[in-house]
Design a protein around this motif. Sequence first.
Motif, mmCIF file in Angstrom:
data_model
loop_
_atom_site.group_PDB
_atom_site.id
_atom_site.type_symbol
_atom_site.label_atom_id
_atom_site.label_comp_id
_atom_site.label_asym_id
_atom_site.label_seq_id
_atom_site.Cartn_x
_atom_site.Cartn_y
_atom_site.Cartn_z
ATOM 1 N N LYS A 88 0.873 -1.169 0.000
ATOM 2 C CA LYS A 88 0.000 0.000 0.000
ATOM 3 C C LYS A 88 0.911 1.220 0.000
ATOM 4 O O LYS A 88 1.848 1.302 0.801
ATOM 5 C CB LYS A 88 -0.887 0.023 1.238
ATOM 6 N N ALA A 89 0.649 2.148 -0.911
ATOM 7 C CA ALA A 89 1.520 3.324 -1.025
ATOM 8 C C ALA A 89 0.690 4.544 -1.377
ATOM 9 O O ALA A 89 -0.330 4.450 -2.054
ATOM 10 C CB ALA A 89 2.591 3.089 -2.085
ATOM 11 N N SER A 90 1.175 5.707 -0.934
ATOM 12 C CA SER A 90 0.583 6.977 -1.340
ATOM 13 C C SER A 90 1.695 8.013 -1.345
ATOM 14 O O SER A 90 2.708 7.871 -0.654
ATOM 15 C CB SER A 90 -0.553 7.397 -0.393
ATOM 16 N N ARG A 91 1.478 9.051 -2.146
ATOM 17 C CA ARG A 91 2.514 10.069 -2.281
ATOM 18 C C ARG A 91 1.896 11.348 -2.811
ATOM 19 O O ARG A 91 0.973 11.316 -3.621
ATOM 20 C CB ARG A 91 3.595 9.575 -3.237
ATOM 21 N N SER A 92 2.447 12.446 -2.373
ATOM 22 C CA SER A 92 2.054 13.751 -2.876
ATOM 23 C C SER A 92 3.287 14.385 -3.484
ATOM 24 O O SER A 92 4.292 14.574 -2.799
ATOM 25 C CB SER A 92 1.516 14.611 -1.733
#
Length: 194
Positions: A88-92
Motif C-alpha cells: 500500500k503506497a501513497s505520495r504527494s
Amino acid sequence: FQEINFKEVNVFAGKLDFYYSEGILTIDRLAGETLGGHLNGNLVLEVFPTPMNYQAEIRIKDLILEKIHPLVPKGIAPTGKRLSGEIKASRSGFSPERLQARGWLKAIRSSLDIIPTPPKPSGQPTEQLPFTLPLDEALKPFNQIDLEFETSQGAMLRVNASMVSDASSIRLNGTAGLGGKLDFDVNFITQDAS
C-alpha cells in the motif's frame, strides 16, 4: 486491457476498470494473471491539482520469479521461488520524503518452477564483475524469505526480514534509505546438527 506484453513476456492478462474525471484517473478492480501468479489491486492518480498525488494498493500471489529473467539483468531474479505480498503506497508530489508505504513480501522455494537455463557456450565472457555474488546465487540457499516494510522519516524504510534455510536463519531489523544508506541489526541462527 486484456493482455500486456513486454520484451516477449506476458506480464499481465486480466481485466481492470478505469475512468478519468476532473483530473483524477482511477484504475479499479485490477485482477488477473501475471508471471504465473495472480495480481489484484487499485490505483487513484490525481493529476490536478499539482503536485500530483496517488494512492495504490497491490496484492500479488504466487508469482514465479524466474519468469522475469528476460526483463532484468542476469543474476537478479531468484530461481525456484514464488513471491506473494501486499503493498500500500501513497505520495504527494515527486519528493521521496512524501512517500508513505507499507507492506509485506514472502518468497518461498518451489522447485517445480525452476526453468532450465540453456548452457552457456564455452569461451563466452561472463557478465559478472569480480568478487561479486549475483542476487540469484545469494538467495538460492533459502527456503523462505519474509520481508515487512514501512516508510519512516521520509525517504527511509523500516525493514524487518527473515531468511530461512535448512541449516540456518538470518534475521534483519533496521532501516534502509532510498539513497542506499543501510543500518541493520543482523542475527544469524544455526540449526543444531545433532
